[in-house]
Enzyme design. Structure first.
Site, PDB file in Angstrom:
ATOM      1  N   LYS A  18       8.459  -4.557  15.029  1.00  7.85           N
ATOM      2  CA  LYS A  18       8.889  -3.378  14.383  1.00  7.85           C
ATOM      3  C   LYS A  18      10.069  -2.570  15.418  1.00  7.85           C
ATOM      4  O   LYS A  18      10.837  -1.930  14.822  1.00  7.85           O
ATOM      5  CB  LYS A  18       7.579  -2.373  14.023  1.00  7.85           C
ATOM      6  CG  LYS A  18       6.884  -2.867  13.017  1.00  7.85           C
ATOM      7  CD  LYS A  18       7.675  -2.947  11.364  1.00  7.85           C
ATOM      8  CE  LYS A  18       8.174  -1.616  10.942  1.00  7.85           C
ATOM      9  NZ  LYS A  18       8.753  -1.659   9.779  1.00  7.85           N
TER      10      LYS A  18
ATOM     11  N   SER B 151       2.366  -6.302   8.680  1.00 13.79           N
ATOM     12  CA  SER B 151       1.744  -5.212   9.339  1.00 13.79           C
ATOM     13  C   SER B 151       0.402  -5.556  10.128  1.00 13.79           C
ATOM     14  O   SER B 151       0.039  -4.291  10.827  1.00 13.79           O
ATOM     15  CB  SER B 151       1.706  -3.961   8.528  1.00 13.79           C
ATOM     16  OG  SER B 151       0.683  -4.013   7.407  1.00 13.79           O
TER      17      SER B 151
ATOM     18  N   ASP C   1     -12.982  -7.285  22.257  1.00 16.29           N
ATOM     19  CA  ASP C   1     -11.939  -6.456  22.373  1.00 16.29           C
ATOM     20  C   ASP C   1     -10.788  -7.353  21.800  1.00 16.29           C
ATOM     21  O   ASP C   1     -10.714  -8.648  21.936  1.00 16.29           O
ATOM     22  CB  ASP C   1     -11.756  -5.843  23.548  1.00 16.29           C
ATOM     23  CG  ASP C   1     -10.967  -4.384  23.222  1.00 16.29           C
ATOM     24  OD1 ASP C   1     -10.774  -4.169  21.971  1.00 16.29           O
ATOM     25  OD2 ASP C   1     -10.965  -3.679  24.280  1.00 16.29           O
TER      26      ASP C   1
ATOM     27  N   ALA D 199       9.116  -2.938   3.426  1.00 11.58           N
ATOM     28  CA  ALA D 199       8.730  -4.455   3.429  1.00 11.58           C
ATOM     29  C   ALA D 199       8.537  -4.943   4.954  1.00 11.58           C
ATOM     30  O   ALA D 199       9.005  -4.857   5.971  1.00 11.58           O
ATOM     31  CB  ALA D 199       9.486  -5.448   2.977  1.00 11.58           C
TER      32      ALA D 199
ATOM     33  N   TYR E  27       3.397  -7.732  16.536  1.00 12.44           N
ATOM     34  CA  TYR E  27       3.692  -6.829  15.263  1.00 12.44           C
ATOM     35  C   TYR E  27       4.527  -5.617  15.764  1.00 12.44           C
ATOM     36  O   TYR E  27       5.800  -5.347  15.135  1.00 12.44           O
ATOM     37  CB  TYR E  27       2.261  -6.220  14.682  1.00 12.44           C
ATOM     38  CG  TYR E  27       2.469  -5.028  14.007  1.00 12.44           C
ATOM     39  CD1 TYR E  27       3.446  -4.935  12.619  1.00 12.44           C
ATOM     40  CD2 TYR E  27       2.113  -3.822  14.162  1.00 12.44           C
ATOM     41  CE1 TYR E  27       3.735  -3.966  11.853  1.00 12.44           C
ATOM     42  CE2 TYR E  27       2.173  -2.647  13.344  1.00 12.44           C
ATOM     43  CZ  TYR E  27       3.138  -2.873  12.198  1.00 12.44           C
ATOM     44  OH  TYR E  27       3.528  -1.727  11.620  1.00 12.44           O
TER      45      TYR E  27
ATOM     46  N   PHE F  51       0.940  -1.091   0.048  1.00 12.09           N
ATOM     47  CA  PHE F  51       0.022  -0.069   0.136  1.00 12.09           C
ATOM     48  C   PHE F  51       0.781   1.204   0.007  1.00 12.09           C
ATOM     49  O   PHE F  51       0.791   1.966  -0.914  1.00 12.09           O
ATOM     50  CB  PHE F  51      -0.943   0.137   1.322  1.00 12.09           C
ATOM     51  CG  PHE F  51      -1.621   1.172   1.590  1.00 12.09           C
ATOM     52  CD1 PHE F  51      -2.382   1.863   0.530  1.00 12.09           C
ATOM     53  CD2 PHE F  51      -1.598   1.768   2.805  1.00 12.09           C
ATOM     54  CE1 PHE F  51      -2.962   3.159   0.937  1.00 12.09           C
ATOM     55  CE2 PHE F  51      -2.400   2.848   3.005  1.00 12.09           C
ATOM     56  CZ  PHE F  51      -2.903   3.528   2.227  1.00 12.09           C
TER      57      PHE F  51
ATOM     58  N   ALA G 208       6.242  -5.119  18.351  1.00 11.74           N
ATOM     59  CA  ALA G 208       7.543  -5.662  19.218  1.00 11.74           C
ATOM     60  C   ALA G 208       8.327  -6.038  17.929  1.00 11.74           C
ATOM     61  O   ALA G 208       9.715  -5.721  18.064  1.00 11.74           O
ATOM     62  CB  ALA G 208       7.289  -6.793  19.969  1.00 11.74           C
TER      63      ALA G 208
ATOM     64  N   THR H 275       6.899   2.491  12.553  1.00 11.36           N
ATOM     65  CA  THR H 275       5.385   2.773  12.935  1.00 11.36           C
ATOM     66  C   THR H 275       5.362   3.424  14.366  1.00 11.36           C
ATOM     67  O   THR H 275       6.447   3.222  15.258  1.00 11.36           O
ATOM     68  CB  THR H 275       4.439   1.371  13.101  1.00 11.36           C
ATOM     69  OG1 THR H 275       3.112   1.612  13.830  1.00 11.36           O
ATOM     70  CG2 THR H 275       5.310   0.484  13.854  1.00 11.36           C
ATOM     71  N   ASP H 276       4.259   4.008  14.540  1.00 10.97           N
ATOM     72  CA  ASP H 276       3.967   4.974  15.969  1.00 10.97           C
ATOM     73  C   ASP H 276       3.853   3.653  16.908  1.00 10.97           C
ATOM     74  O   ASP H 276       3.927   3.930  18.034  1.00 10.97           O
ATOM     75  CB  ASP H 276       3.293   5.789  15.919  1.00 10.97           C
ATOM     76  CG  ASP H 276       1.846   5.416  15.568  1.00 10.97           C
ATOM     77  OD1 ASP H 276       1.573   4.626  14.970  1.00 10.97           O
ATOM     78  OD2 ASP H 276       0.809   6.373  15.808  1.00 10.97           O
ATOM     79  N   GLU H 277       3.286   2.630  16.577  1.00  3.66           N
ATOM     80  CA  GLU H 277       2.888   1.583  17.459  1.00  3.66           C
ATOM     81  C   GLU H 277       4.250   1.118  18.431  1.00  3.66           C
ATOM     82  O   GLU H 277       3.844   0.444  19.351  1.00  3.66           O
ATOM     83  CB  GLU H 277       2.360   0.490  16.671  1.00  3.66           C
ATOM     84  CG  GLU H 277       0.964   0.707  16.065  1.00  3.66           C
ATOM     85  CD  GLU H 277       0.284  -0.375  15.511  1.00  3.66           C
ATOM     86  OE1 GLU H 277       0.248  -1.431  16.003  1.00  3.66           O
ATOM     87  OE2 GLU H 277      -0.394  -0.278  14.484  1.00  3.66           O
TER      88      GLU H 277
ATOM     89  N   ASN I 113     -12.553   4.820  16.573  1.00  7.89           N
ATOM     90  CA  ASN I 113     -12.937   4.093  15.613  1.00  7.89           C
ATOM     91  C   ASN I 113     -14.413   4.232  15.114  1.00  7.89           C
ATOM     92  O   ASN I 113     -14.828   4.127  14.018  1.00  7.89           O
ATOM     93  CB  ASN I 113     -12.850   2.669  16.001  1.00  7.89           C
ATOM     94  CG  ASN I 113     -11.367   2.191  15.942  1.00  7.89           C
ATOM     95  OD1 ASN I 113     -10.522   2.927  15.364  1.00  7.89           O
ATOM     96  ND2 ASN I 113     -11.144   1.217  16.495  1.00  7.89           N
TER      97      ASN I 113
ATOM     98  N   LYS J  25      -7.670  -3.766   6.423  1.00  8.25           N
ATOM     99  CA  LYS J  25      -7.524  -2.533   7.160  1.00  8.25           C
ATOM    100  C   LYS J  25      -8.875  -1.715   7.356  1.00  8.25           C
ATOM    101  O   LYS J  25      -9.599  -2.055   6.660  1.00  8.25           O
ATOM    102  CB  LYS J  25      -6.522  -1.840   6.846  1.00  8.25           C
ATOM    103  CG  LYS J  25      -4.992  -2.405   6.724  1.00  8.25           C
ATOM    104  CD  LYS J  25      -4.572  -2.857   8.191  1.00  8.25           C
ATOM    105  CE  LYS J  25      -3.082  -3.624   7.931  1.00  8.25           C
ATOM    106  NZ  LYS J  25      -2.228  -2.597   7.882  1.00  8.25           N
ATOM    107  N   LEU J  26      -8.944  -1.241   8.670  1.00  9.18           N
ATOM    108  CA  LEU J  26     -10.354  -0.662   8.854  1.00  9.18           C
ATOM    109  C   LEU J  26     -10.893   0.238   7.921  1.00  9.18           C
ATOM    110  O   LEU J  26     -12.109  -0.105   7.657  1.00  9.18           O
ATOM    111  CB  LEU J  26     -10.067   0.202  10.206  1.00  9.18           C
ATOM    112  CG  LEU J  26     -11.285   0.828  10.785  1.00  9.18           C
ATOM    113  CD1 LEU J  26     -12.365  -0.126  11.341  1.00  9.18           C
ATOM    114  CD2 LEU J  26     -11.018   1.604  12.152  1.00  9.18           C
TER     115      LEU J  26
END
Length: 333
Positions: free
Chosen positions: A164, A89, A287, A86, A160, A15, A162, A133-135, A259, A199-200
């Site tokens: 990154k 995600s 959740d 790559a 995921y 993407f 962790a 990512t900000d995650e 969301n 994705k959402l």
């Protein structure tokens, strides 16, 4: 202003990677663009055809998990810019089966770093841009006003994030030890055309167009900061063309929405004359395990460094995204 002759992109059929290639072709008109991508489940053949039509472009079907093939690509094309998109995600997938995230996001990044160390003897002639990512920073208080910045400690919550976080640490360690020039950028949640429907936002658009309810975790109050993919990529290229080197920059959209609010915005575009009734469009489900509450990015450092940057309104960006999906319902068929 920096320019590049040979740009090697890992994950360019994805993407964000595909958007980068389309924009890089215009902003680096003389560069050879090499796209090294495994063409995994989230790849559309329509995206591949779109990229195949551009000039001075080469596609290599391969996987960053295979170090010998990464080394071969660097040997053949001697890139002066390497951009790593790559990654596996999708957080849900990492919770169900984490091994491929470890292999791709950690071992794959290691392979790129090792190939860069072994093949490109003069590190001054190449920059490795690792897109993250900000995650990696965990989450923020739902009712708070704090935001992530470049000095926020890492505190990942999912397999995921962790993976990154580990890849970010590898880049900095290899850069310091082996004198590899690098950039790391950590971005907020992206949206826009050609995003895979797990994705959402694309999932919600497709389900609402099909008169189906959108499954939303928990009570739907979890907040994300959304950035349009084209805006994100513009900032990536701005940094690459600048003097930025051996540093980290956060890139955010400054569009914090829950969301539920995102679904409401999408419904208002698809059904502009309808009344908002959450029960008509949303199915609340159990959740997600370890679900992060809120993400928000303070990208002051990036904005101060680059100066004034162009920005469209979130509503216009979301409108164009919905319109694209309405016109391209067969993109993933």
């Amino acid at each position: 202003m920096r320019d590049f002759k040979s740009i090697l992109i890992f994950g360019g059929l994805g993407f964000i990677g595909s958007e980068y290639i389309l924009k890089a072709r215009k902003r680096f008109p003389d560069a050879k663009i090499i796209n090294f991508d495994s063409q995994n489940y989230a790849t559309s053949l329509h995206t591949k055809e779109l990229l195949d039509a551009i000039e001075n472009y080469i596609y290599i079907k391969s996987d960053i998990r295979y170090k010998d093939q990464v080394i071969s690509a660097l040997k053949e094309f001697s890139p002066d810019l390497i951009v790593n998109f790559a990654a596996e995600s999708h957080v849900d997938n990492s919770i169900e089966s984490a091994e491929v995230f470890i292999d791709t996001n950690i071992k794959g990044t290691f392979n790129i770093l090792e190939a860069t160390r072994l093949i490109l003897d003069d590190g001054e002639n190449c920059i490795l841009h690792h897109v993250s990512t900000d995650e990696v920073f965990g989450d923020l208080d739902l009712e708070g006003t704090a935001k992530f910045s470049e000095t926020t400690p890492y505190d990942p919550s999912s397999p995921y994030s962790a993976s990154k976080a580990a890849s970010d640490h590898l880049v900095r360690a290899w850069a310091r030890t082996y004198k590899i020039n690098y950039l790391i950028t950590n971005c907020s949640n992206n949206f826009g055309p050609r995003q895979y429907t797990e994705k959402l936002i694309p999932k919600a658009i497709n389900l609402i167009l099909d008169n189906k309810k959108v499954p939303i975790y928990g009570n739907g109050k979890n907040i994300r900061d959304w950035i349009y993919v084209g805006e994100h990529v513009d900032r990536l290229i701005d940094l690459q063309m600048s003097s930025a080197k051996n540093d980290t920059y956060l890139i955010g959209g400054n569009n914090e929405l829950s969301n539920v609010e995102i679904i409401k915005e999408i419904v208002s575009i698809i059904h502009p004359s309808g009344q908002w009734n959450p029960g008509e469009y949303i199915a609340f489900v159990d959740d997600r395990k370890g679900h992060d509450m809120r993400y928000a990015i303070d990208d002051t450092k990036m904005r101060n460094f680059l100066g004034k940057v162009d920005k469209e309104s979130f509503s216009d960006q979301l409108q164009s995204t919905v319109t694209w999906y309405q016109k391209n319902l067969d993109w993933w068929e």
